[in-house]
Design an enzyme around this catalytic site. Structure first.
Site, PDB file in Angstrom:
ATOM      1  N   LYS A  37      -1.285  16.884  37.814  1.00 39.42           N
ATOM      2  CA  LYS A  37      -2.104  15.468  38.248  1.00 39.42           C
ATOM      3  C   LYS A  37      -3.347  15.083  37.433  1.00 39.42           C
ATOM      4  O   LYS A  37      -4.379  15.615  37.869  1.00 39.42           O
ATOM      5  CB  LYS A  37      -2.382  15.930  39.922  1.00 39.42           C
ATOM      6  CG  LYS A  37      -2.877  14.425  40.532  1.00 39.42           C
ATOM      7  CD  LYS A  37      -2.946  15.026  42.115  1.00 39.42           C
ATOM      8  CE  LYS A  37      -3.557  13.731  42.694  1.00 39.42           C
ATOM      9  NZ  LYS A  37      -2.283  12.724  42.906  1.00 39.42           N
ATOM     10  N   GLU A 115       2.469  13.803  38.564  1.00 35.93           N
ATOM     11  CA  GLU A 115       2.032  13.167  39.723  1.00 35.93           C
ATOM     12  C   GLU A 115       1.109  12.018  39.237  1.00 35.93           C
ATOM     13  O   GLU A 115       0.054  12.662  38.806  1.00 35.93           O
ATOM     14  CB  GLU A 115       1.577  14.101  40.852  1.00 35.93           C
ATOM     15  CG  GLU A 115       1.433  13.109  42.076  1.00 35.93           C
ATOM     16  CD  GLU A 115       0.848  14.040  43.276  1.00 35.93           C
ATOM     17  OE1 GLU A 115       0.182  13.204  44.237  1.00 35.93           O
ATOM     18  OE2 GLU A 115       0.759  14.881  43.367  1.00 35.93           O
ATOM     19  N   GLY A 116       1.217  11.001  39.830  1.00 36.65           N
ATOM     20  CA  GLY A 116       0.324   9.932  39.460  1.00 36.65           C
ATOM     21  C   GLY A 116      -0.679   9.812  40.546  1.00 36.65           C
ATOM     22  O   GLY A 116      -0.787  10.809  41.501  1.00 36.65           O
ATOM     23  N   VAL A 117      -1.622   8.886  40.670  1.00 36.43           N
ATOM     24  CA  VAL A 117      -2.683   8.652  41.663  1.00 36.43           C
ATOM     25  C   VAL A 117      -2.524   7.179  42.228  1.00 36.43           C
ATOM     26  O   VAL A 117      -2.352   6.202  41.324  1.00 36.43           O
ATOM     27  CB  VAL A 117      -4.293   8.835  40.974  1.00 36.43           C
ATOM     28  CG1 VAL A 117      -4.232   7.945  39.768  1.00 36.43           C
ATOM     29  CG2 VAL A 117      -5.077   8.734  42.006  1.00 36.43           C
ATOM     30  N   GLY A 118      -2.492   7.154  43.645  1.00 34.69           N
ATOM     31  CA  GLY A 118      -2.146   6.057  44.045  1.00 34.69           C
ATOM     32  C   GLY A 118      -0.845   5.446  44.046  1.00 34.69           C
ATOM     33  O   GLY A 118       0.059   6.260  43.945  1.00 34.69           O
TER      34      GLY A 118
END
Length: 222
Positions: A37, A115-118
């Site tokens: 992440k 995994e991305g953010v937002g």
């Protein structure tokens, strides 16, 4: 090494739970899997430094232990948009730093899931967005659609943005985040008709989701 970038329709659509499920599904095939992440807002202070709960779960799901700094190169204390959080502490989110951490993880695994953010178009800085991360890492994208009121618009706009950017939308996963959503079957049918990418699974509402149960809901095809 293979991998995916996991993005979502918005904050709270279940990206982390789906990432953990994807990791578990690949591990069940005997694959060495690590997760990442790269950017996380909303971190707690520990003796070792700032730590994000979702990033720690991804770290723990890995086939073997790796340093936290490789899993989450950019950790910010306040749960706010990452470009705002970065500006508050006077740093810039650099793709080269993310790429270096990802390269090290790829040396140690068959798969690395990021995994991305937002959501997809969340800014990382004055001229950068979350969608720049999979481009920098040369990863296909999996879209997590949080099934709730409004998801059709969010999902279709996100899918169109991913594909218009030239990146590969490898598939999408429906995740029922609202147990009381009206007409979920009709919404799912609409998504299957209009998103030009395969549906990789439907994850029902779970009061206490776990990676193995989610993995059983997914069909990745390879």
């Amino acid at each position: 090494m293979s991998g995916f970038f996991i993005t979502g329709t918005d904050t709270g659509c279940g990206k982390t739970e789906i990432t953990l499920g994807l990791m578990a599904a690949l591990q069940a095939r005997g694959q060495r899997v690590l997760g990442m992440k790269p950017v996380a807002s909303g971190c707690d202070q520990h003796p070792e430094g700032l730590r994000n709960a979702d990033a720690e779960r991804i770290q723990a799901q890995g086939t073997h232990a790796v340093p936290y700094a490789l899993v989450n190169p950019y950790a910010f204390a306040r749960p706010i948009a990452p470009h705002v959080a970065a500006a508050e502490v006077g740093i810039s989110i650099e793709l080269d730093r993310i790429r270096a951490a990802h390269t090290e993880l790829t040396r140690q695994a068959d798969w690395v899931l990021v995994e991305g953010v937002g959501g997809w178009r969340v800014p990382l800085g004055p001229d950068g967005f979350v969608g720049d991360i999979p481009r920098a890492l040369d990863l296909p994208v999996i879209l997590v659609v949080g099934l709730k009121l409004g998801c059709l618009n969010h999902a279709l706009l996100t899918a169109e943005s991913i594909q218009s950017s030239g990146l590969q939308l490898a598939g999408w996963i429906a995740n029922q985040v609202d147990p009381d959503m009206l007409a979920p079957e009709a919404n799912l049918e609409t998504l299957q008709t209009l998103i030009q990418a395969p549906c990789l699974g439907l994850v029902p509402w779970m009061a206490e989701p776990d990676a193995e149960t989610i993995a059983a809901c997914l069909h990745m095809g390879r």
